[in-house]
Design an enzyme around this catalytic site. Sequence first.
Site: not given
Length: 496
Positions: A306, A317, A331
């Site tokens: 999460s 990224d 998740k």
Amino acid sequence: MKVYFKYVTRIASKFLLVFVICIISSQCFAQSSVNDDKVSNFLYLKRLSSVFDFVQQNYVDEVDPKILYEGAMKGMMNALNDPYSSYLDEDTMRDLSDTTTGKFGGVGLQITKAIESTAEKPAYVEVSSPIEDTPGAKAGILAGDLLIEIDGKPTPEMTMQDVLDHLRGEVGEPVNVTVRRGKNMTFSVELIRALIEVPTVKFGMIGKTGYLRIIQFTPETPSRVQDALDSFAENEFENIIIDLRDNPGGLIISVVEVADKFIDEGPIVSTKSRLRFENSVYNAKPEKTVVRNKPIVVLINHGSASASEILSGALKDNHLAYLIGERSYGKGSVQQVVPLSENEEIKMTMARYYTPSDTNIDKIGIPPDLEVKYPEFTEDAEKAYVALIKSNEIDDYVNEHSEMTEDDIASFAVKLEESYPDLPQKLLRRLIRMRVQKTQTGILYDLDYDIQLNKALEILQETSNFKDLVASTKTLKELQEEAEADNKEKNTALNK
């Protein structure tokens, strides 16, 4: 006879009423278009109301309407087949409140449980993350372990509320769990319930490396992370390790604030839903960035879920960090708690979150840039491990030698190895150390055993151009596109 006939007639009339409603509903369905959702919703609600009334009035025993209502609500949420969406009655609300406020009596395990249980795939309780410095973590229970029995009761037969009721309770009282690790290793552990205070951040220096362990994302996490960064600056840190292993997540606002301390521009995370008001983009603000141009390594494992995946995905990224460890949990959904009354709520998935490269990792997880796994047990090592746990030799010895030093731990490990030659000394030292820490505050890190942390330190120390190393890594979007292309190629080859 007349009384009996009247009774049967009355029952038949009610059956006829329901039957007529069903016929009318069917005709309406046939006449309305498939997309006429309003008509469909009305008819389904009408049927539910009719059945509710019929059961109340005709079931063999008198039924509390609250029981029927709660059963219908639980069934409705379970029908979504989403482990993160559920109906919360008063007891469950109290459990959720305890976790959110950060204090409750329990064993310190973040868990999940499948809704459906089958012979092929029993709905065991899966440990998503042990909470640091709690009975579960100190007993050596790991992310991915299955609790197959609690106090002798098979967990597939238990509801999630039953599980919580057994694991939580009076501080100081025992609860017995049977743990399955991997395919063959099964052992029982007695856990003594403690006051669980959900921790958030621990930090310290390893040489010139700032070591930041984020245990969970709560409202206090951003300020505690800032305390860590201030401490690192005072110690003239050269690089940072952010340890997100076994971090089950937490608040999205909290993780965004933490990420903003490392990312100075662009999106951190976005949420997407069919509801417009649930669509959001959380962008970094340059004025909030604290750390710039410092090498960052992030540690992840299967217990990282999460919000911890939001942070690791955002740093990956943006080519700001190098990820080491194992694939994360996966998740990628966002839940909202919707109050229905003072004593009930529903918790429901309302959106999915996407990393800066516009990638959702739900049920996929985040792969590390460098995979570092702990060695798997051989069959003989599994048997030896179970035998050692069952023997209580470590517990008995530590109880008699409460002030053990690292030298004492090493000496006892050598002695244990004579009886358990299939278990490496490093593991034996780790097991002894964890038992010693049951009566002490947990150490910040364990360089003797932690191969993932050691690899992170090695990468930071030996990489001459860390910026180029991180720039060469692929975004999550690129990795998922490669995986999809590979799967497509394999399927094409199979169909030829």
